[in-house]
Structure formats: C-alpha cells, structure tokens
Design a protein around this motif. Structure first.
Motif, PDB file in Angstrom:
ATOM      1  N   VAL A   1      12.018   5.051  10.321  1.00 56.88           N
ATOM      2  CA  VAL A   1      11.255   4.426  11.403  1.00 56.88           C
ATOM      3  C   VAL A   1       9.972   3.807  10.856  1.00 56.88           C
ATOM      4  O   VAL A   1       9.657   2.634  11.112  1.00 56.88           O
ATOM      5  CB  VAL A   1      10.932   5.460  12.505  1.00 56.88           C
ATOM      6  N   ASP A   2       9.211   4.588  10.090  1.00 54.36           N
ATOM      7  CA  ASP A   2       7.965   4.070   9.513  1.00 54.36           C
ATOM      8  C   ASP A   2       8.243   2.913   8.553  1.00 54.36           C
ATOM      9  O   ASP A   2       7.500   1.930   8.509  1.00 54.36           O
ATOM     10  CB  ASP A   2       7.217   5.187   8.776  1.00 54.36           C
ATOM     11  N   GLY A   3       9.320   3.037   7.767  1.00 56.70           N
ATOM     12  CA  GLY A   3       9.648   1.991   6.810  1.00 56.70           C
ATOM     13  C   GLY A   3       9.973   0.667   7.484  1.00 56.70           C
ATOM     14  O   GLY A   3       9.584  -0.398   7.004  1.00 56.70           O
ATOM     15  N   LEU A   4      10.677   0.720   8.612  1.00 53.93           N
ATOM     16  CA  LEU A   4      11.010  -0.519   9.323  1.00 53.93           C
ATOM     17  C   LEU A   4       9.764  -1.156   9.934  1.00 53.93           C
ATOM     18  O   LEU A   4       9.636  -2.389   9.966  1.00 53.93           O
ATOM     19  CB  LEU A   4      12.049  -0.229  10.407  1.00 53.93           C
ATOM     20  N   ILE A   5       8.844  -0.341  10.428  1.00 53.58           N
ATOM     21  CA  ILE A   5       7.595  -0.877  10.964  1.00 53.58           C
ATOM     22  C   ILE A   5       6.821  -1.589   9.861  1.00 53.58           C
ATOM     23  O   ILE A   5       6.366  -2.732  10.014  1.00 53.58           O
ATOM     24  CB  ILE A   5       6.737   0.257  11.571  1.00 53.58           C
ATOM     25  N   ILE A   6       6.658  -0.902   8.736  1.00 55.40           N
ATOM     26  CA  ILE A   6       5.931  -1.498   7.611  1.00 55.40           C
ATOM     27  C   ILE A   6       6.678  -2.725   7.103  1.00 55.40           C
ATOM     28  O   ILE A   6       6.074  -3.740   6.731  1.00 55.40           O
ATOM     29  CB  ILE A   6       5.755  -0.458   6.485  1.00 55.40           C
ATOM     30  N   GLY A   7       8.018  -2.652   7.093  1.00 60.08           N
ATOM     31  CA  GLY A   7       8.822  -3.750   6.584  1.00 60.08           C
ATOM     32  C   GLY A   7       8.646  -5.034   7.372  1.00 60.08           C
ATOM     33  O   GLY A   7       8.592  -6.124   6.792  1.00 60.08           O
TER      34      GLY A   7
ATOM     35  N   ILE B   1       1.297  -1.817   3.606  1.00 62.57           N
ATOM     36  CA  ILE B   1       2.018  -3.090   3.636  1.00 62.57           C
ATOM     37  C   ILE B   1       1.961  -3.759   2.261  1.00 62.57           C
ATOM     38  O   ILE B   1       2.969  -4.238   1.736  1.00 62.57           O
ATOM     39  CB  ILE B   1       1.424  -4.018   4.717  1.00 62.57           C
ATOM     40  N   PHE B   2       0.778  -3.781   1.661  1.00 63.65           N
ATOM     41  CA  PHE B   2       0.642  -4.344   0.319  1.00 63.65           C
ATOM     42  C   PHE B   2       1.472  -3.549  -0.685  1.00 63.65           C
ATOM     43  O   PHE B   2       2.113  -4.124  -1.571  1.00 63.65           O
ATOM     44  CB  PHE B   2      -0.833  -4.343  -0.118  1.00 63.65           C
TER      45      PHE B   2
END
Length: 368
Positions: free
Chosen positions: A57-63, A304-305
């Motif tokens: 979930v967190d990875g998709l948001i950041i992605g 994000i970076f």
C-alpha cells in the motif's frame, strides 16, 4: 580457497564495496533472523503478511508520486524539490471539495471550506468514507488531480519556463523556493494544525490461515486507483504518439527537436501527467492515513526521491519498483525497529543497491 587468495580478493575491493559487503551481510543476518522468528513463533505469520500488505500500500502511494518526479527529471533534467508540495496541494484541494460536497447541509460552509481548520465538521458526522460518500470522494480525487495540474502549469509558466536554459542547478534552487512558497501558502490558508478528515472505513477480515488482520475499503480503493493509473501511464508511453515523443525527448532532447517533435508540448504533457499523479497520490495518502497536514508532501519527499534513485533515475518503471522496495523495507523493518526509525531501513537498502548498481535497479531504462 587459500588465505593468500582471500587477502588478494579483499585488497582488490574498494572501501565502498567493503562497506556494501557489510551491509549485505547485515541483510542476510536479518533474513535468517526473520526465518528464526517465524519458526520459533516469536513472529506470527499473520503479522508478517500484514506488514507486507502495508508495504505494498505504501509503495503504491510513493510510486504514484515517484512516476511524476521521474518524468520531470527525464524530460526537463532537473530534480524538482517542489514535487512534494504538489502532493500536498492535491491533498488539500481534493479534500476541500470532498468536504464541500459531502458536508452540504450537515456542517457550516466555513468549516468545510477550510477543511476543519476550526475543529468542527467531524468526519464521522459527515460520513467521509468511500461507502457513505462515494460521489464526494470520487469528485475530490478528480479535483485533486486537476487543481494540482493547474498549479504546476502556473509555476512552470511563471518560474521554470523563463529559466529553461539556465541549467539544472538553477532550476533545482528555484524549485526549493517554489516548495517553500507552496507549503506556507497552504499553511496560511488552512492553518498548520494536523487533523483527521476521513471517517473509519469498513473492514474486511481475510479468511486465510496466514492472515490475522483485515483490509479496509480505503486501502482497496487506493490500491485499485494506483494500479489503474500506473497501467494507464504504461499504455500511454508505449502505444501513443505522445508517449513515443516523450521517450524520444528523454533519450535525446536535441535530436527530438531536430526531428520535428514539439518539445514544448511534450514539456506541457509532462507537467500535466506528473502533477496530476502527484495530486492523486496526496489525496490517496490522506484517504489511507486519515489525517492531513501542510507538511504532508515534505515528509514524503525523501522517500519519493529514494524510490526514484533506487529504481534508476529517469526510469518510470524503476520508480515503481523502487517505491515498492521502499514500502516493503520500511514496513518489514518494524519486526526489529520502532516505527519512528523505520526509514533507516529504506535508505540503508538504497545505499546497498547503489554501491553495487550505481545506476539503480533499472538503470539505463528511461521513460520506456
């Protein structure tokens, strides 16, 4: 292998490789400890699967946000430090509209317009979740994207376009100034207080034996929206004239200009897509976490970076892969460290990858 051979191999290694070897050894030890905890019962399998789901979930948001940042770098060749505050812009504009629609006739206009800056218009009273107010939530999502695009285009017209030939360093410094202006303009209008804006979402217990937690409707909505947008970006890049023009410009801007590709239109499209995804990411972050603050995008910016660098600067697919790795690392690391320190795992893993693959996981792959 003799001692002489081992010494020769060690002497040929650079200090960076030795440090990377230590980090890699530490990762192996942690993986073995994870297996030990699972086998001994110190860590429930259901707890681990919950961490993995949370990491996705967190990875998709950041992605989603990382795609926009990677596109900006690919086409415009500068690190946009205002990208995090575009995420915040999407969060506040989108949820303001959601409150204006969902709270009509229930809460005062001022409370809804300033997104509960006065502490009133409780999200539970307004039923601010996907099931109770689907129209308000969906329209808020659309406005989050549109408003962020308009803000990004205005910034490009007033700040970045006149500086297009000034070089990456000048644009980077300008983007820091833009970030500060956006952040404190939002704080001035909406106040600097952190408040909850979403109501509890319905939860679904998973019947599988390896799952002890539950998934809520907001998480499902976020995952579906993120996947749809990512697939849409992929199809656009691979099968449209715009996508081919973007890939050509990312590979060689001068050659793209000579061959007749309308570079300014590509730049415009880059801002539209990148800013739109950033705004949606900010809106979905709040949908998932339930709270909003003017520092929202700033707190996410380093992650994000990290995702963009880890995946390979300039690669959209690398940004997605890097974001998923970051999300999983920060959540699985909760097995050993407290939540306020879990970003150490993400940046430690980024350093480890870059030591052995300086170009990132998908280095060399541009917007294609």
């Amino acid at each position: 292998m003799s001692d002489v051979t081992v010494k020769r191999i060690l002497s040929d290694l650079t200090p960076e490789q030795l440090f990377g070897g230590l980090l890699l050894g530490g990762c192996v030890v942690l993986l073995l400890d994870l297996v030990r905890r699972l086998l001994s019962g110190d860590l429930a399998v259901g707890t681990l699967t919950t961490f993995l789901w949370r990491g996705i979930v967190d990875g998709l948001i950041i992605g989603l946000a990382a795609i926009g940042l990677s596109m900006t770098y690919s086409i415009l060749r500068f690190a946009n430090f205002s990208h995090g505050d575009l995420v915040t812009t999407g969060a506040f504009t989108g949820w303001t509209v959601a409150y204006l629609i969902g709270g009509a006739g229930v809460a005062e206009l001022g409370s809804r317009l300033l997104l509960r800056a006065d502490g009133r218009a409780q999200p539970g009273e307004l039923g601010m979740n996907v099931l109770a107010e689907p129209i308000a939530i969906v329209l808020g999502l659309v406005v989050a994207a549109v408003a962020t695009v308009l803000v990004a285009l205005a910034i490009d017209r007033l700040v970045y376009r006149p500086m297009r030939d000034a070089g990456g360093i000048a644009l980077l410094i300008a983007s820091v100034g833009v970030a500060l202006v956006l952040r404190y303009a939002i704080a001035f209008v909406y106040t600097s207080s952190t408040r909850g804006v979403t109501a509890s979402a319905p939860r679904f217990d998973h019947p599988a034996i390896f799952w002890t937690g539950s998934i809520n409707l907001h998480q499902i909505t976020m995952v579906v929206a993120a996947l749809v947008l990512m697939v849409g970006v992929h199809l656009m890049l691979q099968y449209t004239r715009l996508g081919k023009a973007m890939r050509a410009m990312a590979d060689n801007k001068d050659l793209a200009l000579v061959t007749g590709i309308p570079t300014e239109r590509v730049v415009l499209a880059t801002w539209v897509i990148g800013a739109g995804l950033a705004g949606v990411a900010g809106y979905l972050v709040v949908l998932d976490r339930g709270t909003i603050t003017y520092n929202l995008g700033w707190f996410l910016l380093l992650l994000i970076f990290a995702a963009v660098i880890l995946g390979g600067i300039g690669s959209i697919y690398g940004a997605i892969v890097g974001a998923l790795v970051i999300g999983l690392a920060t959540n699985v690391s909760l097995v050993w460290i407290p939540s306020d320190l879990n970003q150490i795992a993400a940046f430690g893993l980024m350093i480890l990858v870059l030591i052995f693959r300086p170009d990132g996981l998908l280095g060399g792959v541009r917007t294609a």
